[in-house]
Design a protein around this motif. Structure first.
Motif, short mmCIF file in Angstrom:
data_model
loop_
_atom_site.label_atom_id
_atom_site.label_comp_id
_atom_site.label_asym_id
_atom_site.label_seq_id
_atom_site.Cartn_x
_atom_site.Cartn_y
_atom_site.Cartn_z
N SER A 357 0.75 -1.37 -0.11
CA SER A 357 0.02 0.13 -0.05
C SER A 357 0.70 1.24 -0.03
O SER A 357 0.55 2.25 -0.59
CB SER A 357 -0.74 0.02 1.12
N ARG A 358 1.97 1.26 0.89
CA ARG A 358 2.77 2.32 0.75
C ARG A 358 3.64 2.39 -0.65
O ARG A 358 3.84 3.61 -1.05
CB ARG A 358 4.08 2.31 1.90
N ARG A 359 3.80 1.24 -1.31
CA ARG A 359 4.65 1.64 -2.31
C ARG A 359 3.82 1.87 -3.55
O ARG A 359 4.00 2.68 -4.48
CB ARG A 359 5.35 0.30 -2.69
N PHE A 360 2.60 1.25 -3.53
CA PHE A 360 1.61 1.31 -4.88
C PHE A 360 0.41 2.11 -4.54
O PHE A 360 -0.84 2.02 -5.19
CB PHE A 360 1.29 0.04 -5.28
N ARG A 361 0.28 3.02 -3.35
CA ARG A 361 -0.86 3.58 -3.07
C ARG A 361 -1.40 4.54 -4.17
O ARG A 361 -2.60 4.71 -4.25
CB ARG A 361 -0.88 4.11 -1.71
N ILE A 362 -0.33 5.06 -4.73
CA ILE A 362 -0.83 6.28 -5.88
C ILE A 362 -1.52 5.77 -7.33
O ILE A 362 -2.41 5.87 -7.68
CB ILE A 362 0.49 7.09 -6.50
N ASP A 363 -0.78 4.60 -7.41
CA ASP A 363 -1.09 3.60 -8.59
C ASP A 363 -2.58 2.91 -8.33
O ASP A 363 -3.51 3.02 -9.13
CB ASP A 363 -0.26 2.47 -9.01
N VAL A 364 -2.94 2.61 -7.03
CA VAL A 364 -4.21 1.72 -6.87
C VAL A 364 -5.20 3.04 -6.71
O VAL A 364 -6.38 2.65 -7.07
CB VAL A 364 -3.99 1.06 -5.27
N ALA A 365 -4.89 4.18 -6.10
CA ALA A 365 -5.72 5.16 -6.19
C ALA A 365 -6.35 5.59 -7.55
O ALA A 365 -7.44 6.06 -7.75
CB ALA A 365 -5.41 6.45 -5.24
N LEU A 366 -5.26 6.01 -8.50
CA LEU A 366 -5.67 6.24 -9.83
C LEU A 366 -6.56 5.26 -10.50
O LEU A 366 -7.29 5.47 -11.24
CB LEU A 366 -4.42 6.57 -10.59
N TRP A 367 -5.89 3.98 -10.11
CA TRP A 367 -6.82 2.79 -10.84
C TRP A 367 -8.12 2.58 -10.48
O TRP A 367 -9.03 2.62 -11.07
CB TRP A 367 -6.14 1.59 -10.47
N TYR A 368 -8.36 2.89 -9.17
CA TYR A 368 -9.88 2.87 -8.65
C TYR A 368 -10.83 4.05 -9.13
O TYR A 368 -11.95 3.78 -9.60
CB TYR A 368 -9.59 3.08 -6.86
N ARG A 369 -10.14 5.34 -9.32
CA ARG A 369 -10.91 6.27 -9.82
C ARG A 369 -11.33 5.96 -11.29
O ARG A 369 -12.49 6.25 -11.53
CB ARG A 369 -10.09 7.59 -9.82
N SER A 370 -10.29 5.46 -12.27
CA SER A 370 -10.48 5.21 -13.43
C SER A 370 -11.81 3.89 -13.51
O SER A 370 -12.33 3.85 -14.50
CB SER A 370 -9.35 5.17 -14.31
N ALA A 371 -11.70 2.81 -12.64
CA ALA A 371 -12.39 1.62 -12.69
C ALA A 371 -13.70 2.00 -12.25
O ALA A 371 -14.68 1.25 -12.72
CB ALA A 371 -11.59 0.71 -12.20
N PHE A 372 -13.94 2.72 -11.06
CA PHE A 372 -15.06 3.26 -10.58
C PHE A 372 -15.59 4.36 -10.55
O PHE A 372 -16.14 5.00 -9.61
CB PHE A 372 -14.93 2.46 -8.99
N VAL A 373 -15.47 4.93 -11.70
CA VAL A 373 -15.65 6.63 -11.79
C VAL A 373 -17.53 6.61 -11.61
O VAL A 373 -18.24 5.76 -12.25
CB VAL A 373 -15.30 7.24 -13.07
N SER A 374 -17.84 7.57 -11.04
CA SER A 374 -19.27 7.92 -10.96
C SER A 374 -19.89 8.48 -12.03
O SER A 374 -19.17 9.25 -12.59
CB SER A 374 -19.61 8.59 -9.54
N THR A 375 -20.79 8.00 -12.69
CA THR A 375 -21.59 8.56 -13.65
C THR A 375 -22.44 9.84 -13.16
O THR A 375 -22.92 10.43 -14.44
CB THR A 375 -22.60 7.51 -14.28
N SER A 376 -22.74 9.94 -12.05
CA SER A 376 -23.72 11.34 -11.62
C SER A 376 -22.78 12.01 -10.75
O SER A 376 -22.48 11.45 -9.63
CB SER A 376 -25.06 10.84 -11.00
N THR A 377 -22.77 13.27 -10.94
CA THR A 377 -22.09 14.41 -9.93
C THR A 377 -22.96 15.09 -9.15
O THR A 377 -22.47 16.11 -8.77
CB THR A 377 -21.08 14.96 -10.63
N THR A 378 -24.42 14.86 -9.41
CA THR A 378 -25.36 15.72 -8.69
C THR A 378 -25.19 15.80 -7.13
O THR A 378 -25.25 16.90 -6.48
CB THR A 378 -26.68 15.47 -9.35
#
Length: 501
Positions: A357-378
């Motif tokens: 997690s310390r070594r790859f936390r940035i990669d994991v966060a960016l992957w999560y955002r791209s994989a689970f991006v929300s379709t609604s921002t209201t």
């Protein structure tokens, strides 16, 4: 150069000569050997320490026996070795043993005689014969006393046994190293036996033999004190699969006994039972002699424990009456080992996850955002607008001409949230500004009608745009009136103190 060497030899031998008369006699042996036969005598004792030093002499000479291994008669460690015995070797030999604080002597009277013939009964009562006894009705053994130092290599495969000058070939008899195993002893087994073997010393080949006068006796009152097996004790021994293991059989027996000591599996000698060579084998027998008895040790060695060895009795035999066995079993599982292993696995996994997690936390966060991006921002936009509106102290609503319509309020989230705070939560006051005179509020939304009724409205006037100062215009005075008063920061501690002074 010769004189110093002579003086050195004399000085080394002088202490032995001075103490010879003070040494204690511990043994007096009588030996008879045929000419042209290899022969050796050992003068050590189990009562002596490892620091003891032995020196052989031939009476009456005070010069030590030669230590040259090429000499026919020479000393090797504590042994005196005759390769072979000659007619002139008859006489008395003395072994002087210097221990830490004591001195001992062993005397040996050696008699050399001619080679004996091979006529029937011609070997009885000859001086070199050893007497041994076989017990009728059981299995027993004879021992061939071929004792030599390690420099003498005895070929055990060449050992042959003879009875009354004829080689023994009956199935009841079996050669086993330096022993002759006899099954189902009978009265006919009485007689004169000879054992022969090949011996090698420093490249020289010899044939050595020993005579044994054998008598037979019934098994009467044999269940006495000896032999006694002290280990194993019919117990179970744990052994890991694939590991190596050595088990000793310890036997207490009378001195000069002829009992066979061996390991068997299903009444078969261990070395014969296992077809796989040397995986399970019997070791050499060792002996420690005491005054009234001797302690023997015979080992069995497993180079690799296999599944077929578990639950099988391995029996140590001493003579035909004493036996003891042991069973092998796999070690019981240790719960602490499994618990420790589980804890180590959990800790290791946690440490691995933490490091990853310390070594790859940035990669994991960016992957999560791209994989689970929300379709609604209201939900997110509404929260931001609501938080910003709550920071406001007044809500100003400008009423535009009717052609612009009021449907705009229905579609803009900012206005809806602001009206919600002003109407429902009553978190702020509203200021209505009419750009033009509103003749009727009936066409306006109910929320605007409510705010107009509660707070009133301010109408835009022409003097506000005629160039008059904003602060003096009537319109702006009305707006300022409805605005909250200006806030000033509280006076600091230093300024308060100055006023007090």
């Amino acid at each position: 150069m010769g004189a110093p060497s002579l003086l050195l030899c004399l000085s080394a031998a002088l202490p032995l000569l001075l103490h010879a008369d003070e040494c204690q006699d511990i043994r007096m042996l009588t030996e008879a050997q045929p000419a042209k036969q290899p022969f050796a005598i050992n003068c050590t004792s189990p009562l002596l320490t490892a620091a003891a030093r032995a020196t052989w002499y031939r009476h009456p000479s005070e010069a030590p026996v030669s230590t040259d291994p090429q000499a026919r008669v020479h000393q090797e460690q504590s042994w005196i070795l005759f390769l072979p015995v000659a007619w002139g070797d008859s006489g008395t030999y003395r072994c002087l043993i210097n221990d830490t604080d004591v001195c001992h002597q062993v005397h040996v009277n050696l008699t050399v005689f001619g080679k004996y013939g091979c006529r029937r009964n011609s070997q009885r009562n000859l001086p070199d014969g050893h007497e041994q006894i076989l017990h009728v009705g059981g299995d027993d053994s004879l021992s061939c006393h071929l004792n030599f130092p390690k420099s003498c290599v005895l070929d055990l495969n060449s050992v042959k046994w003879y009875k009354d000058c004829k080689e023994i070939k009956e199935k009841r008899f079996k050669n086993w190293e330096k022993r002759l195993l006899v099954n189902n002893v009978s009265a006919e087994d009485r007689g004169s036996y000879v054992c022969k073997a090949n011996l090698t010393h420093a490249g020289r080949q010899f044939t050595v033999s020993r005579r044994i006068a054998v008598n037979v006796t019934e098994i009467v009152g044999y269940a006495g004190r000896f032999p006694k097996i002290t280990h194993p004790i019919n117990n179970t021994i744990e052994a890991q699969l694939g590991s190596s293991l050595t088990v000793n059989c310890t036997i207490t027996d009378s001195r000069d006994n002829t009992n066979l000591r061996c390991w068997r599996v299903n009444s078969t000698l261990v070395d014969d039972y296992y077809p796989e060579p040397k995986r399970v084998r019997e070791g050499n027998e060792t002996c420690v002699v005491f005054k009234e008895y001797a302690v023997y040790t015979v080992s069995i060695t497993f180079l690799e424990v296999k599944m077929e060895d578990y639950g099988f009795p391995f029996t140590c035999h001493a003579g035909f009456m004493s036996a003891a066995h042991f069973l092998l079993r796999p070690p019981a599982p240790d719960g602490r080992v499994y618990l420790m292993g589980g804890l180590l696995a959990v800790v290791g996994a946690a440490a691995l996850v933490l490091c990853a997690s310390r070594r790859f936390r940035i990669d994991v966060a960016l992957w999560y955002r791209s994989a689970f991006v929300s379709t609604s921002t209201t939900a997110a936009v509404a929260n931001v607008i609501d938080e910003n509106i709550k920071l406001c102290r007044r809500l100003i609503i400008i009423l535009a001409p009717e052609p612009l319509g009021f449907d705009l309020l229905k579609n803009m989230s900012e206005e809806q949230i602001a009206l919600y705070n002003a109407l429902i939560q009553d978190g702020m006051k509203a200021i209505l500004i009419e750009v033009e005179k509103v003749r009727s509020y009936a066409s306006m939304p109910v929320s605007i009608q409510y705010l107009r009724q509660k707070h009133g409205s301010v109408q835009w006037s022409a003097d506000a745009a005629a160039g008059a100062p904003c602060a003096k215009a009537r319109f702006w005075k009305k707006v300022r009136y409805r605005m909250p008063p200006k806030r000033f920061p509280p006076p600091s501690t230093a300024s308060s103190g100055a006023h007090a002074l």
